[in-house]
Write a protein that holds these residues in place. Sequence first.
Motif, short mmCIF file in Angstrom:
data_model
loop_
_atom_site.label_atom_id
_atom_site.label_comp_id
_atom_site.label_asym_id
_atom_site.label_seq_id
_atom_site.Cartn_x
_atom_site.Cartn_y
_atom_site.Cartn_z
N TRP A 108 54.22 39.39 46.15
CA TRP A 108 52.95 39.73 46.82
C TRP A 108 51.88 38.71 46.46
O TRP A 108 51.16 38.21 47.34
CB TRP A 108 52.51 41.13 46.37
N LEU A 109 51.77 38.38 45.18
CA LEU A 109 50.74 37.44 44.75
C LEU A 109 51.00 36.05 45.34
O LEU A 109 50.06 35.35 45.74
CB LEU A 109 50.70 37.36 43.23
N ALA A 110 52.27 35.65 45.42
CA ALA A 110 52.59 34.34 46.00
C ALA A 110 52.19 34.26 47.46
O ALA A 110 51.66 33.24 47.93
CB ALA A 110 54.09 34.07 45.84
N ARG A 111 52.42 35.34 48.21
CA ARG A 111 52.03 35.34 49.62
C ARG A 111 50.51 35.26 49.76
O ARG A 111 49.98 34.54 50.60
CB ARG A 111 52.57 36.59 50.32
N LYS A 112 49.80 36.02 48.93
CA LYS A 112 48.34 36.03 49.01
C LYS A 112 47.76 34.66 48.66
O LYS A 112 46.87 34.16 49.36
CB LYS A 112 47.78 37.10 48.06
N ILE A 113 48.24 34.05 47.57
CA ILE A 113 47.71 32.75 47.16
C ILE A 113 48.12 31.66 48.16
O ILE A 113 47.36 30.73 48.43
CB ILE A 113 48.18 32.41 45.74
N GLY A 114 49.31 31.77 48.72
CA GLY A 114 49.75 30.80 49.71
C GLY A 114 48.87 30.79 50.95
O GLY A 114 48.63 29.74 51.54
N MET B 187 63.45 21.37 38.30
CA MET B 187 63.27 22.82 38.16
C MET B 187 63.75 23.55 39.42
O MET B 187 63.64 23.05 40.53
CB MET B 187 61.80 23.14 37.88
N ARG B 188 64.28 24.75 39.20
CA ARG B 188 64.74 25.59 40.31
C ARG B 188 63.74 26.72 40.53
O ARG B 188 63.20 27.26 39.56
CB ARG B 188 66.13 26.15 40.01
N PHE B 189 63.55 27.09 41.79
CA PHE B 189 62.52 28.06 42.12
C PHE B 189 63.11 29.20 42.95
O PHE B 189 64.15 29.06 43.59
CB PHE B 189 61.38 27.40 42.89
N VAL B 190 62.42 30.32 42.91
CA VAL B 190 62.75 31.48 43.73
C VAL B 190 61.98 31.37 45.03
O VAL B 190 60.80 31.02 45.04
CB VAL B 190 62.38 32.79 43.00
N GLY B 191 62.64 31.64 46.14
CA GLY B 191 61.97 31.57 47.43
C GLY B 191 60.92 32.66 47.57
O GLY B 191 61.10 33.79 47.10
N VAL B 192 59.83 32.33 48.23
CA VAL B 192 58.78 33.31 48.52
C VAL B 192 59.20 34.11 49.74
O VAL B 192 59.46 33.54 50.81
CB VAL B 192 57.42 32.63 48.75
N LYS B 193 59.27 35.42 49.60
CA LYS B 193 59.77 36.29 50.67
C LYS B 193 58.63 36.85 51.50
O LYS B 193 57.53 37.09 50.99
CB LYS B 193 60.60 37.44 50.09
N GLU B 194 58.92 37.07 52.77
CA GLU B 194 57.98 37.77 53.63
C GLU B 194 58.02 39.26 53.30
O GLU B 194 58.96 39.76 52.68
CB GLU B 194 58.34 37.55 55.10
N ALA B 195 56.99 39.97 53.75
CA ALA B 195 56.89 41.40 53.42
C ALA B 195 58.09 42.18 53.96
O ALA B 195 58.59 43.10 53.30
CB ALA B 195 55.59 41.96 53.98
N HIS B 196 58.56 41.83 55.17
CA HIS B 196 59.69 42.57 55.74
C HIS B 196 60.98 42.32 54.96
O HIS B 196 61.85 43.20 54.90
CB HIS B 196 59.87 42.21 57.22
N GLN B 197 61.11 41.14 54.34
CA GLN B 197 62.27 40.89 53.50
C GLN B 197 62.22 41.73 52.23
O GLN B 197 63.26 42.25 51.78
CB GLN B 197 62.34 39.41 53.14
N VAL B 198 61.04 41.87 51.66
CA VAL B 198 60.89 42.72 50.48
C VAL B 198 61.21 44.17 50.83
O VAL B 198 61.88 44.88 50.05
CB VAL B 198 59.45 42.60 49.92
N ASP B 199 60.77 44.63 52.00
CA ASP B 199 61.08 46.00 52.43
C ASP B 199 62.58 46.19 52.60
O ASP B 199 63.14 47.23 52.22
CB ASP B 199 60.38 46.30 53.76
#
Length: 351
Positions: A65-71, A111-123
Amino acid sequence: MMRNQPRDCAVFGVDIGKTVFHVVGLDAAGAVLQKAKFRRDTLLQFFERARPALVAMEACPGSQWLARKIGLLGHEVRIIPAQFVKPYVKSHKNDVIDAEAIAEAATRPTMRFVGVKEAHQVDLQMLHRVRGRLVASRTKLICQMRAYCLEHGVAMRPGAGVFKIDILRVLDDEDNDLTDRARLVLRELHAELIELESRIRTVSTEIKNIADADETARRLMTIPGIGALGATAILAAVGDPRRFKKARDIPAWLGLVPQQHSTGGKQKLLGIAKRGSNYLRTLIVHGARSVFMHLDRSKDRLGVWADQLRGRMHANKVVVALAAKIARIVWVILSTPGATYERRPPKAAIV
């Protein structure tokens, strides 16, 4: 208040808490320029005033959630798995040191990173986790009921499907050694089992409806061994396929490749790495097992390939190899617009 005004930093590391967030800003050379602490309602105001920069945080509840907001505020956001941040924590551990380690880790080129998910993916991921918890609860309940029956000398056949049939027969049989108290408790547990089954069906139906309505999920379901559960779990977990440069990256990300313990120029391969999502890996392996057992060899060259492997190794190894191949096909489907799995008979296969 002035110390919480954003400075001209190249990288911000954010240590996430429930209500308090610690932020450390670094310049392009990695020197610390700013340390600040915010509450949830003031953190986004800070990044709204800051110049666009790289913002890094650990993968944890709330990070998506925070990543989407800051993005949305114009920053580049990177989420790092916690185990990759730990080596950068210096000396003692506290929230500020953690934020500094996160910022430093984000700048490493490998470094390896986790993809930022959209809200529907989180749901969608939430639905899968709820279903997984319900299925685990059902398994525990069945094992508990089976154990109670064994305590009274009543044994039932293995398997959840036949248990649902046998338990009704056992409860109605007045000639077995079940006491009245045990019979009453088991009937209450059976009612709980029926309720769990109903909830599992409801969630499963919702997942299936989502898969049927999604074009990418429908294309994934053309792959042997990938059904509605597997397709939606892939969409929720993988996110943007561009994070993976080649097809082999998907099985490596899921831990379906051999684990290495090599030294001195001597290569030593162990069992599979079992990294990444246990849930998604389990779904793909179970799908591969179904393909290995039931795929029509006369209509799909994938079955012939599996049979050739079976002549050289144990069936379980073949299943894992088949799961890795399915994961590679998943990458092709996701990264190629409109692509579907093409079934080719063995004669058309290129040797």
